[in-house]
Scaffold this active site. Structure first.
Site, PDB file in Angstrom:
ATOM      1  N   GLU A 155      -9.972   2.421  -5.238  1.00  0.00           N
ATOM      2  CA  GLU A 155      -9.593   3.806  -4.925  1.00  0.00           C
ATOM      3  C   GLU A 155      -8.393   4.305  -5.743  1.00  0.00           C
ATOM      4  O   GLU A 155      -7.481   4.916  -5.194  1.00  0.00           O
ATOM      5  CB  GLU A 155      -9.278   3.926  -3.419  1.00  0.00           C
ATOM      6  CG  GLU A 155     -10.461   3.584  -2.557  1.00  0.00           C
ATOM      7  CD  GLU A 155     -10.170   3.625  -1.056  1.00  0.00           C
ATOM      8  OE1 GLU A 155     -11.081   3.997  -0.300  1.00  0.00           O
ATOM      9  OE2 GLU A 155      -9.033   3.282  -0.635  1.00  0.00           O
TER      10      GLU A 155
ATOM     11  N   ASP B 259       0.863  -1.194   0.000  1.00  0.00           N
ATOM     12  CA  ASP B 259       0.000   0.000   0.000  1.00  0.00           C
ATOM     13  C   ASP B 259       0.893   1.236   0.000  1.00  0.00           C
ATOM     14  O   ASP B 259       2.121   1.113  -0.015  1.00  0.00           O
ATOM     15  CB  ASP B 259      -0.972  -0.014   1.195  1.00  0.00           C
ATOM     16  CG  ASP B 259      -2.316   0.607   0.820  1.00  0.00           C
ATOM     17  OD1 ASP B 259      -2.315   1.766   0.355  1.00  0.00           O
ATOM     18  OD2 ASP B 259      -3.350  -0.060   0.976  1.00  0.00           O
TER      19      ASP B 259
ATOM     20  N   HIS C 119      -3.040   2.937  -4.633  1.00  0.00           N
ATOM     21  CA  HIS C 119      -2.379   2.493  -3.387  1.00  0.00           C
ATOM     22  C   HIS C 119      -0.962   1.991  -3.664  1.00  0.00           C
ATOM     23  O   HIS C 119      -0.555   0.920  -3.198  1.00  0.00           O
ATOM     24  CB  HIS C 119      -3.216   1.410  -2.701  1.00  0.00           C
ATOM     25  CG  HIS C 119      -4.492   1.946  -2.099  1.00  0.00           C
ATOM     26  ND1 HIS C 119      -4.506   2.662  -0.926  1.00  0.00           N
ATOM     27  CD2 HIS C 119      -5.769   1.898  -2.529  1.00  0.00           C
ATOM     28  CE1 HIS C 119      -5.760   3.013  -0.647  1.00  0.00           C
ATOM     29  NE2 HIS C 119      -6.538   2.567  -1.616  1.00  0.00           N
TER      30      HIS C 119
END
Ligand code: ACM
Length: 550
Positions: free
Chosen positions: A348, A212, A285
């Site tokens: 995302e 991440d 990420h």
């Protein structure tokens, strides 16, 4: 007057129903059948108990030997008795023995199902596979006195198992947990403990979130900077990300798992019939990877591994070289993890940098695509084709639906169940992981001041317990695509194992029951009664669970 009478009678009748229900619950707990997840069928037998003694024998055959040995070890650990394991099981004695049989002919309850029969003279486990036999063993652990969970021998206990007949099998094939090891590195001893806890609850799929913005935690031999640079950050947020002013702890944080560490974890989990699903995030990420190799990003700027939480703008570019880089990474991932499913994240991915990049514009044109969503879809499809060519299956968060779902993808539905419904309708497999019911980084009660700091939200135990993974909107045929459900432990606000246990338990106990036990056999107040006994087991296992509300 009549109304009053009726009301009073109604009340007392309702009261009676509650009392008799509570009594039957008490009876089950008393008879030592506080098993979580609740077996599909328990029938009490004549007689009271089978007792494990120092001269009890385990009878088995070659097929069931792995489970017979696990049982032998567990008995030795808690009781100090070293039982003999005898083969073949036809060297019959039918007194004072535990028989473990793995035979596809006899079980008829699926690979993970089992039959368990306990009489005063013997215990018999029958399953089609060691997975089922292992789950019978987990049930036996919970039927025994709580001291059976001790890691060192306890003397002076009658090791009694109540006389029952159990027929049991899981409702869903995917009974999952997700552990975010990227936001905070956790020692592998904790990962092993977590796997043990999953096994106790008959869960079978552990997703490890390994990369991440704030850390890259998996050694990749071809690209050493991913961990030399990407595994370390300067400091972490202290308090909440939204605090004003935002505070930092000033302490460097990092760590990573070598490939050997991960192989060890995979083997440990496999022995407990748990699959490890690795997750490597793309195209979002990705800041820790871009900090290690700036050419993977969109701006060419040198970045640091992030010290902030939230959605970041630094995502992978979509160059051919970057796609090949990530396929190289996946090649090493596949060598470590035998899992059919490989998670590529996909959530995302903030498109700000893509929208501003002339290179991305040119790439969209070159590929004949319409927009950035289609480019993300193209990116994921390339990974899908790659994984399928290696005999694996891609799974990703529900954003992978945007711009068109890759042909073989499985969808993990986290922004509610909508994504899962759309995917199942399109004939894709789905794992339900909606925030509202399965995000264990949420607060555990409305009284947030009494709870440790959490990301937000509110997810009390009962709501997890009552989650139904099959949405009403699906036909029976579409519903077959719902493989199961998964509980998530995102760790932005979970910096250590003790807090992970606090946030995870007992919500994982509830999740385990909802994915195992058929809805008609579930009941929240019965669950809570069994849970009270079960928490004593977790005490002995040194699990820092959140206590039940009074
Ligand atoms: C997610 O919570 N971003 C999958």
């Amino acid at each position: 007057m009549k109304n009053l009478l009726r009301k009073l009678m109604g009340c007392s009748l309702a009261g009676l129903a509650i009392i008799s229900f509570a009594a039957s619950v008490g009876y089950a707990a008393q008879r030592g059948t506080a098993v979580i997840p609740k077996p599909q069928k328990i029938i009490f037998q004549k007689g009271y108990f089978f007792t494990i003694k120092p001269d009890t024998v385990i009878l088995t055959d070659k097929a069931a030997m792995p489970t017979a040995l696990q049982l032998q070890n567990a008995i030795a650990q808690a009781t100090g008795y070293s039982l003999t394991v005898k083969m073949p099981r036809s060297s019959v004695r039918d007194e004072n023995c535990i028989t473990v049989i793995v035979s596809s002919d006899k079980a008829n309850l699926g690979r993970e199902g089992y039959r368990l029969a306990v009489t005063t003279s013997r215990v018999v486990i029958i399953a089609a596979d060691n997975a089922g036999a292992f789950y019978a063993f987990q049930t036996i652990r919970q039927l025994l006195p709580v001291q059976f969970f001790s890691k060192t021998p306890v003397r002076g206990i009658d090791w009694k198992i109540p006389c029952v007949r159990i027929e049991d099998y899981p409702r869903f094939a995917w009974r999952g947990a997700m552990l975010d090891l990227a936001r905070y590195y956790m020692p592998k001893e904790f990962v092993r403990k977590f796997i043990d806890l999953m096994a106790l609850h008959k869960m079978n799929s552990l997703q490890l979130h390994l990369t991440d913005d704030q850390g890259w935690r998996i050694e990749i031999k071809k690209y050493p900077k991913l961990t030399e640079v990407g595994a370390w950050r300067k400091e972490s947020i202290a308090g909440h990300f939204r605090d004003k002013p935002r505070k930092y702890d000033g302490k460097p944080h990092g760590g990573f798992y070598t490939q050997d560490d991960l192989r060890e974890i995979v083997a440990y989990a496999r022995d407990r019939h748990i699959r490890i699903v690795p997750e490597v995030e793309m195209p979002g990420h990705a800041q820790s990877a871009i900090a290690a190799y700036p050419e993977l990003g969109n701006t060419g700027k040198k970045l640091k591994v992030s010290v902030n939480w939230g959605i970041h703008k630094n995502i992978f570019n979509a160059d051919e070289k970057t796609i090949l880089f990530l396929q190289d990474v996946l090649t090493e991932v596949l060598e470590i993890f035998p899992s059919e499913f490989i998670h590529i994240g996909g959530d995302e991915a903030n498109k700000t940098q893509w929208k501003a990049s002339p290179k991305i514009k040119a790439r969209i044109k070159e590929l004949g695509l319409k927009n950035e969503d289609e480019l993300q879809s193209y990116f994921i499809k390339r990974m899908d084709t790659f994984l399928v060519s290696k005999g694996r299956r891609l799974i990703g968060w529900d954003e992978i639906l945007e711009g068109g779902l890759a042909p073989n993808a499985t969808v993990m539905s986290w922004r509610g169940t909508k994504g899962g419904i759309a995917a199942a309708r399109a004939g894709h497999d789905v794992v339900m992981a909606p925030t509202k019911y399965t995000y264990f980084d949420y607060y555990q009660s409305k009284n947030k001041k009494k709870e440790p700091l959490a990301i937000g939200g509110c997810l009390p135990l009962r709501e997890t317990y009552e989650f139904e993974p099959i949405p009403k909107e699906l036909t029976a045929e579409q519903a077959k695509h719902v493989l199961g459900a998964q509980g998530q432990l995102w760790t932005e606000y979970i910096p250590n194992p003790k807090k992970a246990e606090y946030m995870g338990f007992p919500r994982y106990c509830a999740l385990a029951e909802l994915v195992w036990t058929k809805p008609e056999n579930k009941n929240y107040s019965d669950f809570i009664e069994r849970l009270k006994a079960h928490l004593k087991r977790l005490d002995i296992l040194d699990v820092n669970y959140r206590p039940l509300d009074k």
